[in-house]
Design an enzyme around this catalytic site. Structure first.
Site, short mmCIF file in Angstrom:
data_model
loop_
_atom_site.label_atom_id
_atom_site.label_comp_id
_atom_site.label_asym_id
_atom_site.label_seq_id
_atom_site.Cartn_x
_atom_site.Cartn_y
_atom_site.Cartn_z
N ARG A 1 21.75 53.22 10.77
CA ARG A 1 21.99 54.64 10.46
C ARG A 1 21.33 55.57 11.48
NH1 ARG A 1 20.72 56.87 4.70
NH2 ARG A 1 18.79 55.74 5.06
N ARG B 1 15.71 57.51 10.90
CA ARG B 1 14.70 57.86 9.91
C ARG B 1 13.53 56.90 10.00
NH1 ARG B 1 17.72 58.76 4.18
NH2 ARG B 1 15.92 57.56 3.46
P1 AP5 Z 1 24.10 56.93 3.41
O1 AP5 Z 1 25.27 57.61 2.82
O2 AP5 Z 1 23.23 57.71 4.34
O3 AP5 Z 1 23.23 56.22 2.27
P2 AP5 Z 1 22.41 56.84 1.04
O4 AP5 Z 1 22.95 56.29 -0.22
O5 AP5 Z 1 22.34 58.33 1.15
O6 AP5 Z 1 21.01 56.11 1.29
P3 AP5 Z 1 19.54 56.67 1.55
O7 AP5 Z 1 18.85 55.64 2.38
O8 AP5 Z 1 19.54 58.07 2.03
O9 AP5 Z 1 18.98 56.59 0.09
P4 AP5 Z 1 17.52 56.56 -0.36
O10 AP5 Z 1 17.69 56.75 -1.81
O11 AP5 Z 1 16.75 55.40 0.09
O12 AP5 Z 1 16.87 57.79 0.46
P5 AP5 Z 1 16.51 59.29 0.04
O13 AP5 Z 1 16.70 60.13 1.25
O14 AP5 Z 1 17.16 59.67 -1.21
O15 AP5 Z 1 24.63 55.60 4.16
C1 AP5 Z 1 23.76 54.73 4.84
C2 AP5 Z 1 24.42 54.24 6.12
O16 AP5 Z 1 25.56 53.46 5.82
C3 AP5 Z 1 24.91 55.37 7.04
O17 AP5 Z 1 24.68 55.00 8.37
C4 AP5 Z 1 26.41 55.47 6.74
O18 AP5 Z 1 27.14 55.90 7.87
C5 AP5 Z 1 26.76 54.04 6.35
N1 AP5 Z 1 27.78 53.95 5.28
C6 AP5 Z 1 27.91 54.77 4.20
N2 AP5 Z 1 28.94 54.37 3.43
C7 AP5 Z 1 29.48 53.30 4.03
C8 AP5 Z 1 30.59 52.43 3.70
N3 AP5 Z 1 31.34 52.63 2.62
N4 AP5 Z 1 30.85 51.39 4.56
C9 AP5 Z 1 30.08 51.19 5.68
N5 AP5 Z 1 29.04 51.99 6.03
C10 AP5 Z 1 28.73 53.02 5.23
O19 AP5 Z 1 14.94 59.15 -0.26
C11 AP5 Z 1 14.02 58.84 0.75
C12 AP5 Z 1 12.61 58.77 0.17
O20 AP5 Z 1 12.25 60.07 -0.35
C13 AP5 Z 1 12.42 57.83 -1.02
O21 AP5 Z 1 12.16 56.51 -0.59
C14 AP5 Z 1 11.24 58.48 -1.73
O22 AP5 Z 1 10.03 58.18 -1.08
C15 AP5 Z 1 11.51 59.95 -1.56
N6 AP5 Z 1 12.32 60.52 -2.65
C16 AP5 Z 1 13.57 61.02 -2.56
N7 AP5 Z 1 14.03 61.43 -3.77
C17 AP5 Z 1 13.03 61.16 -4.65
C18 AP5 Z 1 12.91 61.34 -6.07
N8 AP5 Z 1 13.91 61.87 -6.81
N9 AP5 Z 1 11.76 60.94 -6.65
C19 AP5 Z 1 10.74 60.41 -5.93
N10 AP5 Z 1 10.79 60.20 -4.59
C20 AP5 Z 1 11.93 60.59 -3.96
ZN ZN Z 2 20.71 59.67 1.51
#
Ligand code: AP5
Ligand code: ZN
Length: 217
Positions: A128, A161
């Site tokens: 990504r 990231r």
């Molecule tokens: P993408 O769409 O970017 O995936 P995503 O589901 O958004 O995954 P994230 O890694 O952003 O989720 P996360 O929950 O770990 O992170 P978040 O930012 O929320 O797709 C991923 C990749 O695959 C891309 O390159 C895309 O192009 C590709 N792709 C997509 N769909 C595809 C398909 N169909 N086929 C092939 N390729 C595809 O959180 C980060 C951190 O923040 C957490 O770890 C935590 O520490 C904190 N945090 C965030 N929210 C909270 C909360 N509510 N409570 C506590 N801590 C929190």
């Molecule tokens: Zn995300």
């Protein structure tokens, strides 16, 4: 539209949400994006959150609930509804959201779970690339930018990231299965849950998403 997107890291929440936002003219609130913007600005909250995020743990419930509340109250785009991406990811967060909506006289319409096997996520996460200012994401193989390492819209540089490595991913998946899986149960009991196969091509996932949101599925 008032909905939440649940799914493990790399499931496609951040890929699908902007399409939903465009179609339904609502706001897209991603707690991960909001936290990364605090990290980039080096605020006290950002400094604290960075340590936790880089280790793949979860930031405290109070902090993320406060961030969502603030946006729902003050972000004009949210007047047309909202997509919550990456929130709620604990049961107390889900309860906090319910309380917030109740105060506004609203209810959630959809809780969509992006379902995908853990084994497919390593390749998605390690390939990504993101555009930090907008949160737009690309993939070196599955969704490459038009020009290498540059955002299609602004031409600004793309970055990886700091939590997108195999080690942190393992911990993020652990947190997902332990703390977020019960949130799926919470919404299954409330009757607004739908599961969607997120291992398909992005276009297929989008088609199925629309079917759910338009009540065809
Ligand atoms: P993408 O769409 O970017 O995936 P995503 O589901 O958004 O995954 P994230 O890694 O952003 O989720 P996360 O929950 O770990 O992170 P978040 O930012 O929320 O797709 C991923 C990749 O695959 C891309 O390159 C895309 O192009 C590709 N792709 C997509 N769909 C595809 C398909 N169909 N086929 C092939 N390729 C595809 O959180 C980060 C951190 O923040 C957490 O770890 C935590 O520490 C904190 N945090 C965030 N929210 C909270 C909360 N509510 N409570 C506590 N801590 C929190
Ligand atoms: Zn995300």
């Amino acid at each position: 539209l008032r909905m939440i997107l649940i799914g493990p890291p790399g499931a496609g929440k951040g890929t699908q949400a902007p399409k939903i936002k465009e179609r339904f003219s609502c706001c897209h609130l991603a707690t991960g994006d909001m936290l990364r913007s605090q990290v980039a600005k080096k605020t006290p909250l950002g400094r604290e959150a960075k340590k936790i995020m880089d280790q793949g743990g979860l930031v405290s419930d109070d902090i993320v609930i406060g961030m969502i509340k603030e946006e729902l109250e003050n972000n004009k785009e949210c007047q047309g509804g909202f997509i919550l991406d990456g929130f709620p990811r604990t049961v107390p967060q889900a309860e906090g959201l319910d309380a917030m909506l109740k105060e506004r006289g609203q209810t959630l319409q959809h809780a969509v779970e992006l379902q995908i096997d853990d084994s497919l996520l390593v390749a998605r996460i390690t390939g990504r690339l993101i555009h930090p200012a907008s949160g737009r994401s690309y993939h070196t193989t599955f969704n490459p930018p038009k020009e290498a390492m540059k955002d299609d819209v602004t031409g600004e540089p793309l970055i990886q990231r700091s939590d997108d490595n195999a080690d942190a991913l393992k911990k993020r998946l652990g947190a997902y299965h332990k703390q977020t899986a019960p949130v799926v149960g919470y919404y299954q009991n409330s009757g607004i849950w739908k599961g969607l196969d997120a291992s398909q091509q992005p276009g297929e996932v989008w088609k199925n998403m629309l079917d759910i949101l338009e009540g065809k599925k």
